[in-house]
Design an enzyme around this catalytic site. Structure first.
Site, PDB file in Angstrom:
ATOM      1  N   LYS A   1     -16.437  29.921  15.018  1.00 25.06           N
ATOM      2  CA  LYS A   1     -17.013  29.232  16.172  1.00 25.06           C
ATOM      3  C   LYS A   1     -18.695  28.678  15.677  1.00 25.06           C
ATOM      4  O   LYS A   1     -18.755  29.261  14.655  1.00 25.06           O
ATOM      5  CB  LYS A   1     -17.115  30.345  17.223  1.00 25.06           C
ATOM      6  CG  LYS A   1     -17.870  31.634  16.863  1.00 25.06           C
ATOM      7  CD  LYS A   1     -17.553  32.697  17.894  1.00 25.06           C
ATOM      8  CE  LYS A   1     -18.471  33.852  17.525  1.00 25.06           C
ATOM      9  NZ  LYS A   1     -19.055  34.513  18.798  1.00 25.06           N
TER      10      LYS A   1
ATOM     11  N   ARG B   1     -18.083  41.809  28.980  1.00 26.29           N
ATOM     12  CA  ARG B   1     -18.074  40.247  29.006  1.00 26.29           C
ATOM     13  C   ARG B   1     -16.842  39.645  29.616  1.00 26.29           C
ATOM     14  O   ARG B   1     -16.714  39.177  30.702  1.00 26.29           O
ATOM     15  CB  ARG B   1     -18.304  39.844  27.280  1.00 26.29           C
ATOM     16  CG  ARG B   1     -18.524  38.473  27.177  1.00 26.29           C
ATOM     17  CD  ARG B   1     -19.176  38.166  25.670  1.00 26.29           C
ATOM     18  NE  ARG B   1     -18.381  38.373  24.768  1.00 26.29           N
ATOM     19  CZ  ARG B   1     -18.660  37.898  23.537  1.00 26.29           C
ATOM     20  NH1 ARG B   1     -19.682  37.362  23.091  1.00 26.29           N
ATOM     21  NH2 ARG B   1     -17.523  38.137  22.731  1.00 26.29           N
TER      22      ARG B   1
ATOM     23  N   ARG C   1     -11.955  40.831  12.278  1.00 25.94           N
ATOM     24  CA  ARG C   1     -12.375  39.646  12.791  1.00 25.94           C
ATOM     25  C   ARG C   1     -13.819  39.540  12.545  1.00 25.94           C
ATOM     26  O   ARG C   1     -14.568  39.244  13.539  1.00 25.94           O
ATOM     27  CB  ARG C   1     -12.149  39.732  14.153  1.00 25.94           C
ATOM     28  CG  ARG C   1     -11.767  38.414  15.007  1.00 25.94           C
ATOM     29  CD  ARG C   1     -11.196  38.613  16.448  1.00 25.94           C
ATOM     30  NE  ARG C   1     -12.100  39.192  17.121  1.00 25.94           N
ATOM     31  CZ  ARG C   1     -12.212  40.208  17.993  1.00 25.94           C
ATOM     32  NH1 ARG C   1     -11.042  41.012  18.158  1.00 25.94           N
ATOM     33  NH2 ARG C   1     -13.256  40.903  18.727  1.00 25.94           N
TER      34      ARG C   1
ATOM     35  N   CYS D   1     -43.501  20.540  15.218  1.00 26.97           N
ATOM     36  CA  CYS D   1     -43.084  19.300  16.199  1.00 26.97           C
ATOM     37  C   CYS D   1     -41.545  19.229  16.164  1.00 26.97           C
ATOM     38  O   CYS D   1     -41.061  20.036  15.119  1.00 26.97           O
ATOM     39  CB  CYS D   1     -43.702  18.088  15.420  1.00 26.97           C
ATOM     40  SG  CYS D   1     -45.487  17.936  14.950  1.00 26.97           S
ATOM     41  N   MET D   2     -41.180  18.467  16.795  1.00 30.72           N
ATOM     42  CA  MET D   2     -39.910  18.025  16.698  1.00 30.72           C
ATOM     43  C   MET D   2     -39.230  17.800  15.537  1.00 30.72           C
ATOM     44  O   MET D   2     -38.175  18.105  14.807  1.00 30.72           O
ATOM     45  CB  MET D   2     -39.368  16.747  17.954  1.00 30.72           C
ATOM     46  CG  MET D   2     -37.924  16.684  17.954  1.00 30.72           C
ATOM     47  SD  MET D   2     -37.493  15.531  19.088  1.00 30.72           S
ATOM     48  CE  MET D   2     -37.868  15.984  20.713  1.00 30.72           C
TER      49      MET D   2
HETATM   50  C1  PLP Z   1     -14.484  37.386  20.113  1.00 29.34           C
HETATM   51  C2  PLP Z   1     -15.423  37.641  18.646  1.00 29.34           C
HETATM   52  N1  PLP Z   1     -14.748  37.973  17.640  1.00 29.34           N
HETATM   53  C3  PLP Z   1     -15.510  38.363  16.349  1.00 29.34           C
HETATM   54  C4  PLP Z   1     -17.005  37.827  16.398  1.00 29.34           C
HETATM   55  C5  PLP Z   1     -17.465  38.234  15.065  1.00 29.34           C
HETATM   56  O1  PLP Z   1     -18.502  39.075  15.227  1.00 29.34           O
HETATM   57  P1  PLP Z   1     -19.604  39.321  14.163  1.00 29.34           P
HETATM   58  O2  PLP Z   1     -20.125  38.087  13.656  1.00 29.34           O
HETATM   59  O3  PLP Z   1     -20.439  40.070  14.562  1.00 29.34           O
HETATM   60  O4  PLP Z   1     -19.070  39.639  12.810  1.00 29.34           O
HETATM   61  C6  PLP Z   1     -17.357  37.423  17.562  1.00 29.34           C
HETATM   62  C7  PLP Z   1     -18.780  36.787  17.433  1.00 29.34           C
HETATM   63  O5  PLP Z   1     -19.678  37.245  18.038  1.00 29.34           O
HETATM   64  C8  PLP Z   1     -16.740  37.348  18.633  1.00 29.34           C
HETATM   65  O6  PLP Z   1     -17.181  36.846  19.742  1.00 29.34           O
END
Ligand code: PLP
Length: 378
Positions: free
Chosen positions: A36, A134, A221, A312-313
């Site tokens: 992401k 969340r 993950r 600055c920017m």
């Molecule tokens: C749903 C989910 N899984 C896995 C991760 C990975 O977490 P991290 O970067 O702390 O390993 C995130 C990131 O925050 C997440 O939102």
């Protein structure tokens, strides 16, 4: 040089980090990479392509467009969208074979309707809130939601179940251990109710990969550790990690100023003596945070120089001192190594009272990314 401020992405280091994670959790477990926010700023497409080459077949994204961008770049692996999907984005997500997250009945029903209209089977993962607060179905409601998907949503394939761990990176392990136990119990209840196994069960973010073996299940993950950083200083450093990026700029202007000369917006710094000032073409518009004004530092030719005046920017100023050999076009290190000196992402995060996640993901798209393979700047 077309780009004066740029990122060198150490793809070779990211590959090594992934392989260290695989070594730690064992070949019998899948590793889903959190890609992401453009792979936390490192470039989701490039990281995904490299990862597919070494056999990774699961990626996680935050938004449907992030998933579509990976598909359009030719990524074939499974892509899970973390978090629920808005109605308008469901069709596009399904047409791009993005695995979707379900947290409630209404959403499941909507996904079922769209899947039926498209004549497609949609893969979904059930998100359970075991203590993050969340998103996700609550633990007591999860088995009934699973039953509803299984029996009343014929075009949805429930192939995964997951949860998230908010404090897996701290020393006190009790909260996470209890969460993992809750998660395992609810999986058991669901599997009993459905009379079958759910294929993928996952909850281990970086903190849990590093410190909670009980949370690995059959898929982990991780995110931040892919890119070379431990989620917290307290997290056990059980996997060696190498930084995924270096952040560079270059000197564009050097001038001598007299004692008493104010520098930059707000005149927050006034030269205390005759000195040389270098201007660098990097500012908060690039992700060089404005809070580094009068606090940050940069490296030029192996030496450290303080940021003076406000960032600055698009530009920032540094004090080179009364004598200097720094000249226009010299490389400026914002994050990374220069000679014996190094500014780490952790140093910058500490200075800004934030986390490395925010530093790397806020390096803006206009900063070009160069990709190397061996970790050496080219
Ligand atoms: C749903 C989910 N899984 C896995 C991760 C990975 O977490 P991290 O970067 O702390 O390993 C995130 C990131 O925050 C997440 O939102």
């Amino acid at each position: 040089m077309l780009y004066q401020t740029y990122l060198q992405i150490h793809l070779g280091n990211i590959r090594a980090n992934i392989q260290e994670i695989q070594k730690r959790v064992g070949a019998n477990r899948k590793v889903m990479l959190a890609l992401k926010a453009n792979a936390y700023g490192h470039g989701a497409v490039q990281v995904a392509r490299m990862a597919e080459e070494i056999g990774i077949d699961w990626f996680g994204v935050a938004t449907v467009p992030e998933g579509i961008a990976l598909r359009e770049a030719g990524v074939k692996a499974n892509i899970l969208k973390f978090g629920p999907v808005f109605q308008d984005a469901i069709e596009a997500a399904m047409l791009h074979d993005i695995t979707l997250t379900v947290c409630d009945k209404e959403n499941a029903q909507t996904l079922q309707t769209v899947a039926a209209q498209l004549g497609k089977h949609a893969k979904i993962h059930l998100k359970v809130d075991t203590g993050m607060g969340r998103i996700g179905v609550s633990v007591p409601e999860a088995p009934e939601l699973a039953r509803f998907i299984e029996q009343d949503c014929p075009d949805l394939d429930l192939e995964g179940i997951y949860t998230h761990l908010p404090v897996s990176d701290i020393k006190d392990q009790s909260y996470t251990k209890a969460q993992v136990e809750r998660f395992k119990k609810v999986i058991e209840e669901i599997e009993t109710k459905l009379s079958r196994e759910i294929a993928w069960k996952h909850c281990a973010n970086s903190g849990a990969v590093l410190g909670h073996e009980d949370a690995w299940l059959n898929m982990v993950r991780p995110g931040i550790m892919l890119y070379g950083y431990y989620p917290d200083k307290e997290t056990p450093h059980t996997v060696p990690l190498k930084p995924g990026l270096s952040f560079y700029s270059s000197v564009i202007f050097v001038k001598k100023v007299r004692a008493g000369t104010p520098i930059g917006y707000g005149q927050t710094w006034v030269a205390p003596r005759d000195t040389w000032i270098a201007t660098i073409p990097a500012g908060y518009g690039d992700g060089f945070n404005r809070l580094l004004s009068n606090r940050g530092r940069v490296l030029i030719n192996g030496r450290s120089y303080p940021v003076v005046g406000r960032v600055c920017m698009d530009q920032s100023m540094v004090d080179l001192g009364p004598e200097t050999d720094v000249k226009v076009e010299d490389i400026v290190v914002l994050i990374g190594k220069s000679g014996e000196e190094e500014i780490t992402c952790d140093e910058m995060a500490d200075l800004l009272d934030t986390i490395t996640y925010e530093i790397t993901s806020q390096i803006n798209p206009r900063v070009i990314r160069y990709y190397d393979e061996d970790g050496v700047r080219d």
